[in-house]
Design a protein around this motif. Structure first.
Motif, PDB file in Angstrom:
ATOM      1  N   GLU A  11       0.832  -1.203   0.000  1.00 34.13           N
ATOM      2  CA  GLU A  11       0.000   0.000   0.000  1.00 34.13           C
ATOM      3  C   GLU A  11       0.873   1.263   0.000  1.00 34.13           C
ATOM      4  N   ALA A  14       2.447   1.697  -3.474  1.00 36.86           N
ATOM      5  CA  ALA A  14       1.475   2.176  -4.455  1.00 36.86           C
ATOM      6  C   ALA A  14       1.185   3.658  -4.243  1.00 36.86           C
ATOM      7  N   LYS A  55      -4.189   0.396  -9.149  1.00 35.53           N
ATOM      8  CA  LYS A  55      -2.812   0.113  -8.781  1.00 35.53           C
ATOM      9  C   LYS A  55      -1.892   0.300  -9.991  1.00 35.53           C
ATOM     10  N   TRP A  78       7.928   2.377  -9.568  1.00 36.91           N
ATOM     11  CA  TRP A  78       7.305   1.147 -10.045  1.00 36.91           C
ATOM     12  C   TRP A  78       8.098  -0.073  -9.579  1.00 36.91           C
ATOM     13  N   TYR A  81       7.403  -0.749  -6.060  1.00 36.08           N
ATOM     14  CA  TYR A  81       6.095  -1.387  -5.909  1.00 36.08           C
ATOM     15  C   TYR A  81       6.190  -2.884  -6.206  1.00 36.08           C
TER      16      TYR A  81
END
Length: 323
Positions: A11, A14, A55, A78, A81
């Motif tokens: 979370e 993101a 997402k 990215w 993530y």
């Protein structure tokens, strides 16, 4: 914050990706609709990514990086993530006799009790002075602090800006970066060094010794740098990247330029809107100072102050940003 230094939840990663995209979109002066057009996406999709409802995807990250020319900053978010989504490997045992230092705290470990920025302009050169009162709320010493410097002379025209900075790159010599903590000079190390974008670690040490910020302690740090108005421009933005209790900004301009200042506030879920309170102005000799402040700003909110000089209307109102 560097996600490779401190583990992020899925979370958090993101959210950091969404904030990075929104940050660079604001730096480039693009509306969500225009960014979506350049990326080949529906405008609602960009809005959903920035608000966290969708997402991140690899395709979106690649296209956003290319459209915004973010110096790989979006792509790195990215990768962070993707790393956060991967199953965690068992952590290696840490010797009880030697606890590892935390090189840079996440938002849960460091709080900015007071963030004070002052931008002085002498008609040719901008000098930004940042003072921050940091509190370590974590369990490990903090040994460095990350700052960001980025410029964009022609927002909304990334090709033109890129060409300008390729020919006239932002240099360390012109920045003349200085940093202090408790009266001690702080060493610094470049993390990213590009034509229009710098990230710098301010280190809690110097040639005479080390002075980490230990758990429970608070300390003022101050850093400053300069940029000519051919690279800066007529806006200054503060992005709230760590929990912050109080934020203040002062802009000091020659009064004979007859400056006028206004501002906007942007969050991850809302377009830019006027600041809720107006900047207050007063004169100090031949200098006109505009002051603005807010308490308990929300994370990832961006506050932008812009200005023009009514006595110098022939000058183009170029823009730039420093963090």
């Amino acid at each position: 914050m560097d996600a490779r230094d401190d583990a992020l939840t899925v979370e958090q990663a993101a959210e950091a990706f969404a904030a990075e995209v929104a940050y660079w979109r604001e730096v480039r002066g693009l509306a969500k609709r225009e960014l979506a057009r350049r990326m080949g996406f529906d405008p609602s999709y960009v809005s959903h990514v920035e608000s966290g409802r969708h997402k991140p995807t690899e395709d979106f990250a690649r296209r956003a990086e290319e459209a915004l020319n973010a110096g790989k900053a979006i792509w790195k978010r990215w990768l962070d993530y993707e790393t956060a989504k991967a199953p965690s490997a068992p952590a290696a045992a840490v010797s009880a006799s030697r606890r590892a230092e935390q090189p840079y705290a996440t938002g849960s470990a460091i709080v900015v009790e007071h963030d004070a920025a002052r931008l002085d302009y002498d008609g040719r050169l901008y000098r930004l002075t940042m003072r921050r009162l940091l509190r370590n709320t974590g369990s490990e010493p903090i040994t460095r602090y990350l700052i960001r410097i980025s410029v964009d002379r022609y927002p909304g025209e990334p090709e033109r800006s890129n060409a300008h900075y390729r020919e006239h790159p932002l240099t360390w010599d012109e920045l003349a970066l200085t940093a202090t903590c408790r009266g001690e000079a702080m060493r610094w190390q470049a993390k990213h060094d590009r034509d229009a974008f710098k990230e710098v670690w301010l280190l809690f040490d110097n040639e005479q010794g080390r002075f980490p910020l230990y758990p429970g302690q608070s300390v003022w740090i101050e850093y400053a740098y300069s940029v000519g108005d051919e690279k800066w421009g007529r806006w200054f933005q503060r992005a709230v990247r760590l929990p912050t209790e109080h934020l203040t900004v002062e802009l000091a301009f020659p009064a004979n330029l007859d400056p006028v200042v206004w501002g906007t506030e942007t969050s991850m879920t809302a377009e830019a809107a006027p600041l809720r309170t107006a900047p207050v102005q007063h004169d100090e000799g031949g200098t006109r100072v505009f002051s603005w402040s807010t308490s308990k700003p929300a994370l990832h909110t961006r506050y932008r102050l812009e200005w023009r000089f009514r006595a110098r209307p022939e000058r183009q109102a170029n823009r730039g940003e420093f963090r």
